[in-house]
Scaffold this motif. Sequence first.
Motif, PDB file in Angstrom:
ATOM      1  N   THR A   1       0.745  -1.305   0.144  1.00  0.00           N
ATOM      2  CA  THR A   1       0.091  -0.037   0.003  1.00  0.00           C
ATOM      3  C   THR A   1       0.908   0.985   0.078  1.00  0.00           C
ATOM      4  OG1 THR A   1      -0.276   0.308   2.261  1.00  0.00           O
ATOM      5  CG2 THR A   1      -1.886  -1.207   1.232  1.00  0.00           C
ATOM      6  N   ARG A   2       2.279   1.077   0.094  1.00  0.00           N
ATOM      7  CA  ARG A   2       3.032   2.323   0.205  1.00  0.00           C
ATOM      8  C   ARG A   2       4.288   2.122  -0.649  1.00  0.00           C
ATOM      9  NH1 ARG A   2      -0.719   4.270   1.765  1.00  0.00           N
ATOM     10  NH2 ARG A   2      -1.095   5.424   3.923  1.00  0.00           N
ATOM     11  N   ASP A   3       4.197   1.337  -1.556  1.00  0.00           N
ATOM     12  CA  ASP A   3       5.192   0.835  -2.428  1.00  0.00           C
ATOM     13  C   ASP A   3       5.386   2.232  -3.470  1.00  0.00           C
ATOM     14  OD1 ASP A   3       7.178  -0.706  -3.643  1.00  0.00           O
ATOM     15  OD2 ASP A   3       6.172  -0.876  -5.474  1.00  0.00           O
TER      16      ASP A   3
ATOM     17  N   GLU B   1       6.962  11.776   2.296  1.00  0.00           N
ATOM     18  CA  GLU B   1       5.540  11.719   2.260  1.00  0.00           C
ATOM     19  C   GLU B   1       5.018  10.600   3.189  1.00  0.00           C
ATOM     20  OE1 GLU B   1       1.191  12.305   0.949  1.00  0.00           O
ATOM     21  OE2 GLU B   1       3.233  13.489   1.133  1.00  0.00           O
ATOM     22  N   PHE B   2       5.747   9.418   3.470  1.00  0.00           N
ATOM     23  CA  PHE B   2       5.456   8.561   4.323  1.00  0.00           C
ATOM     24  C   PHE B   2       5.543   9.016   5.720  1.00  0.00           C
ATOM     25  CE2 PHE B   2       6.921   5.359   7.405  1.00  0.00           C
ATOM     26  CZ  PHE B   2       5.928   4.257   7.095  1.00  0.00           C
TER      27      PHE B   2
ATOM     28  N   ILE C   1       6.527   5.050  -2.317  1.00  0.00           N
ATOM     29  CA  ILE C   1       6.202   6.350  -1.617  1.00  0.00           C
ATOM     30  C   ILE C   1       7.472   7.289  -1.263  1.00  0.00           C
ATOM     31  CG2 ILE C   1       6.323   5.414   0.638  1.00  0.00           C
ATOM     32  CD1 ILE C   1       3.884   7.135   1.322  1.00  0.00           C
TER      33      ILE C   1
END
Length: 299
Positions: free
Chosen positions: A49-51, A57-58, A53
Amino acid sequence: MVLDCVVIGGGPSGLNASLVLGRAKKNIVLFDENKPRNAVTYESHGFITRDGIKPSEFKRIAKEELRNYPGISIQNHRVIAIIKEKQSFIIHTDEGNSYHSRKVILSTGLKDVLPRIEGINNFFGTSLFNCPFCDGWELKDRALVVISENERAFHMTKMIANWSKDLVVCTNGRMIFTEEQKELLTKKNIKVIGDEIEILQGKNGHLQTIKFKNGKEIEREGGFVTTGLEQASSLAQTLGCAINQMGGIKTDNFGRTNIQGVYASGDISITSPAQLIIAASEGSKAAMGVISDLVNEDF
């Protein structure tokens, strides 16, 4: 007020530890000096779901989520000292403030130490990386180099061969392969260059040429480098935390160190790959350790 816990370090480990603590109704302070190990990284990978990023921003999303929990306070200051009392800790920051806490989670992370090669800093994090699981896909099937001055070169080369068959290994003048290893690399059409490197050259962070001190040159599109590792903070050593053989902090499965009330999570232990998702999970486990110990003490 005596806090339940302070978390030192605002990377994925410290952020996830703070989330778990906040959801357990604990009053905590997260100290984030905002000097992450992945500051040179444009994108982070391998976290579902965060690949892809951006690290900044993370962190923005993470802190936004943490603000949903009233027990969590975020302070953008550096912790300069931790004093252990009988059953608690006094935490001193660079702004001159002090905090009183029952538990401490150290998520201060590590620093990469690059080989002393001219130009290498221009490419690290853009076209030269240290984790194939994080960045191998982006460099797949390209003409790559593995730069290593230590015994981890053989393992790294084998791993990178999963993503590209066009590999050259540069040892920068070091004799680090056994004859058996060199024979195996030759069979796999992987060239080993033992000459000393003069400079890495390219444009806008993208590696193009490796020039050696004997005048030779090779063209490469990117690659991987084995870095040294050192603790980003001396707080653990000052507290007396035991160190493992790799220079990391010894912990149990829930982040407990040998110092009662002190926990460590994330890259600081140097026992697992430096991936975003792994660091976050270790932060979660350390927070669970803290909550379990607090509950048992108060029950």
